[in-house]
Design an enzyme around this catalytic site. Structure first.
Site, PDB file in Angstrom:
ATOM      1  N   TYR A 193      15.449   4.583  30.347  1.00  0.00           N
ATOM      2  CA  TYR A 193      14.231   4.973  29.623  1.00  0.00           C
ATOM      3  C   TYR A 193      13.118   3.942  29.842  1.00  0.00           C
ATOM      4  O   TYR A 193      11.979   4.295  30.144  1.00  0.00           O
ATOM      5  CB  TYR A 193      14.544   5.134  28.133  1.00  0.00           C
ATOM      6  CG  TYR A 193      13.345   5.512  27.326  1.00  0.00           C
ATOM      7  CD1 TYR A 193      12.719   6.742  27.548  1.00  0.00           C
ATOM      8  CD2 TYR A 193      12.803   4.648  26.385  1.00  0.00           C
ATOM      9  CE1 TYR A 193      11.585   7.096  26.841  1.00  0.00           C
ATOM     10  CE2 TYR A 193      11.669   4.989  25.674  1.00  0.00           C
ATOM     11  CZ  TYR A 193      11.062   6.203  25.903  1.00  0.00           C
ATOM     12  OH  TYR A 193       9.935   6.548  25.206  1.00  0.00           O
ATOM     13  N   HIS A 194      13.464   2.678  29.676  1.00  0.00           N
ATOM     14  CA  HIS A 194      12.544   1.583  30.003  1.00  0.00           C
ATOM     15  C   HIS A 194      13.152   0.774  31.137  1.00  0.00           C
ATOM     16  O   HIS A 194      14.367   0.594  31.171  1.00  0.00           O
ATOM     17  CB  HIS A 194      12.370   0.618  28.815  1.00  0.00           C
ATOM     18  CG  HIS A 194      11.440   1.120  27.759  1.00  0.00           C
ATOM     19  ND1 HIS A 194      11.474   0.654  26.466  1.00  0.00           N
ATOM     20  CD2 HIS A 194      10.422   2.024  27.811  1.00  0.00           C
ATOM     21  CE1 HIS A 194      10.531   1.263  25.761  1.00  0.00           C
ATOM     22  NE2 HIS A 194       9.877   2.097  26.543  1.00  0.00           N
ATOM     23  N   HIS A 252       6.210  11.590  20.006  1.00  0.00           N
ATOM     24  CA  HIS A 252       5.586  11.898  21.291  1.00  0.00           C
ATOM     25  C   HIS A 252       6.145  13.164  21.942  1.00  0.00           C
ATOM     26  O   HIS A 252       7.270  13.553  21.680  1.00  0.00           O
ATOM     27  CB  HIS A 252       5.800  10.742  22.265  1.00  0.00           C
ATOM     28  CG  HIS A 252       5.189   9.459  21.817  1.00  0.00           C
ATOM     29  ND1 HIS A 252       3.921   9.379  21.308  1.00  0.00           N
ATOM     30  CD2 HIS A 252       5.676   8.197  21.807  1.00  0.00           C
ATOM     31  CE1 HIS A 252       3.654   8.119  21.005  1.00  0.00           C
ATOM     32  NE2 HIS A 252       4.702   7.383  21.282  1.00  0.00           N
TER      33      HIS A 252
HETATM   34  N1  CTP Z   1       6.697   6.384  29.947  1.00  0.00           N
HETATM   35  C1  CTP Z   1       7.194   7.440  30.706  1.00  0.00           C
HETATM   36  N2  CTP Z   1       8.540   7.596  30.845  1.00  0.00           N
HETATM   37  C2  CTP Z   1       9.402   6.777  30.243  1.00  0.00           C
HETATM   38  C3  CTP Z   1       8.923   5.706  29.449  1.00  0.00           C
HETATM   39  C4  CTP Z   1       7.542   5.540  29.315  1.00  0.00           C
HETATM   40  O1  CTP Z   1       6.415   8.226  31.243  1.00  0.00           O
HETATM   41  N3  CTP Z   1      10.723   6.961  30.432  1.00  0.00           N
HETATM   42  C5  CTP Z   1       5.235   6.172  29.854  1.00  0.00           C
HETATM   43  C6  CTP Z   1       4.621   6.800  28.601  1.00  0.00           C
HETATM   44  O2  CTP Z   1       3.347   7.310  28.914  1.00  0.00           O
HETATM   45  C7  CTP Z   1       4.495   5.618  27.663  1.00  0.00           C
HETATM   46  C8  CTP Z   1       4.233   4.462  28.619  1.00  0.00           C
HETATM   47  O3  CTP Z   1       5.000   4.780  29.779  1.00  0.00           O
HETATM   48  O4  CTP Z   1       3.451   5.727  26.744  1.00  0.00           O
HETATM   49  C9  CTP Z   1       4.662   3.116  28.071  1.00  0.00           C
HETATM   50  O5  CTP Z   1       5.991   3.180  27.617  1.00  0.00           O
HETATM   51  P1  CTP Z   1       6.390   2.762  26.141  1.00  0.00           P
HETATM   52  O6  CTP Z   1       6.180   1.309  25.986  1.00  0.00           O
HETATM   53  O7  CTP Z   1       7.749   3.300  25.861  1.00  0.00           O
HETATM   54  O8  CTP Z   1       5.230   3.499  25.291  1.00  0.00           O
HETATM   55  P2  CTP Z   1       5.198   4.410  23.980  1.00  0.00           P
HETATM   56  O9  CTP Z   1       6.420   5.251  23.893  1.00  0.00           O
HETATM   57  O10 CTP Z   1       3.893   5.138  23.966  1.00  0.00           O
HETATM   58  O11 CTP Z   1       5.205   3.395  22.857  1.00  0.00           O
HETATM   59  P3  CTP Z   1       5.786   3.631  21.419  1.00  0.00           P
HETATM   60  O12 CTP Z   1       7.177   4.113  21.566  1.00  0.00           O
HETATM   61  O13 CTP Z   1       5.732   2.267  20.824  1.00  0.00           O
HETATM   62  O14 CTP Z   1       4.865   4.626  20.784  1.00  0.00           O
END
Ligand code: CTP
Length: 319
Positions: A276-277, A293
């Site tokens: 995921y990250h 989201h």
């Molecule tokens: N993203 C993506 N696919 C993933 C993880 C992230 O496309 N598997 C993109 C999203 O647009 C996301 C951005 O990368 O907004 C940054 O990731 P993240 O830090 O996870 O952002 P958010 O989910 O927006 O933050 P939060 O959970 O704190 O709202």
């Protein structure tokens, strides 16, 4: 004027969550993309009807004073006060005033970046935007170093820096902030309740150690304006992700916009698992229906814009 209402029509987020068929059709080939300047200008013009990213990127000092009460954007019934520290760190002019770049990269945090070797390509852009203080040092070959603007949701302080419970975590956080010398640190401090202390800790460290970064705090209208823009294009987004916010704002400052690390699916186009990250162990459940989201829907929208040449999504290996 709509970008292309039919092409951007909504679909349920669930439709795309783990959809290998969609993934197979979503390869973003490196040689068949041409920049559509006309469409990109039209998008900028239409976005400007809803928000002015140069202004909405940050509240300015003149508009508030310490002690002022702010209602959170998503938790309207909860309030917070403008602290002395936050006031001191409000910019006096927009950190993006009169800034224009030819090629910008927005780096999302998907594990699709791992083993991509995209680092040098990302760093070759004129302006690089990153999300949520994602680490670069250990991953620079795949994600690059360069950072001109980086976002920091208050939750990052807890998730990535253990709420600064020990001096060691404080040191780490401080090191990360110091590594951003000269860039913009964009803190959505007034979106949702619960992050007040974390923002305050971060600001205190910045001031105490005179860290050389330019802080920015998005305007209270930004989220609704961004949502409004996408809604008129028939994209019904509950709460735009940081990545989509960055794209929407970047249209104001950037000619060509390249997206890396956007891939909200657990499998890559070849069916291999994707984190995921790229840097932590957060799981895909995070994108479940309880999440605020609708990332796969956002991705589909960005994919359409990629095909139309308005932006370029990079989801493969670079070089
Ligand atoms: N993203 C993506 N696919 C993933 C993880 C992230 O496309 N598997 C993109 C999203 O647009 C996301 C951005 O990368 O907004 C940054 O990731 P993240 O830090 O996870 O952002 P958010 O989910 O927006 O933050 P939060 O959970 O704190 O709202």
């Amino acid at each position: 004027v709509h970008v292309n209402p039919t092409a951007l029509t909504t679909a349920s987020a669930d439709t795309y969550r783990h959809c290998p068929i969609y993934n197979n059709t979503a390869k973003h080939s490196s040689n068949s993309w041409t920049f559509n300047k006309t469409l990109s200008h039209l998008i900028r013009k239409n976005i400007l009807r809803f928000l002015d990213p140069e202004r909405d990127i940050s509240i300015l000092k003149g508009t508030l004073k310490p002690g002022d009460i702010i209602h959170y954007v998503f938790d309207r019934h909860s309030t917070t006060n403008i602290s002395e520290n936050l006031y001191r760190l409000l910019p006096t002019v927009s950190p993006m005033k009169n800034q224009h770049y030819r090629r910008c990269a927005i780096v999302g945090n998907s594990g699709i970046l791992l083993n991509s070797s995209c680092g040098p390509e990302i760093d070759s852009h004129d302006f690089v935007i990153r999300c949520n203080l994602a680490p670069v040092e250990e991953y620079f070959q795949d994600v690059g170093w360069r950072t001109n603007l980086v976002t920091m949701n208050p939750s990052v302080v807890q998730r990535a820096f253990q709420d600064l419970v020990t001096n060691e975590w404080k040191e780490r956080f401080l090191r990360r902030l110091r590594s951003l010398s000269g860039s913009v640190l964009w803190i959505p401090a007034f979106m949702a309740k619960g992050g007040e202390e974390r923002v305050e800790w971060a600001l205190r460290l910045i001031l105490l150690h005179t860290v050389d970064i330019r802080t920015a705090f998005p305007s209270l209208r930004l989220l609704h304006a961004v949502r409004g823009y996408w809604l008129t294009n028939n994209v019904h987004i509950k709460r735009p992700t940081t990545g989509l916010l960055m794209y929407t704002m970047a249209t104001r400052f950037c000619e060509e916009i390249h997206l890396y690390g956007f891939w909200p699916f657990s499998l890559d186009p070849q069916g291999k698992p994707v984190k995921y990250h790229y840097y932590d162990t957060l799981k895909y459940e995070y994108t479940s229906s309880s999440s605020p989201h609708t990332m796969p829907l956002e991705f589909r929208t960005l994919s359409t814009l990629h095909r139309q040449g308005a932006l370029r999504l990079h989801t493969g290996v670079c070089g």
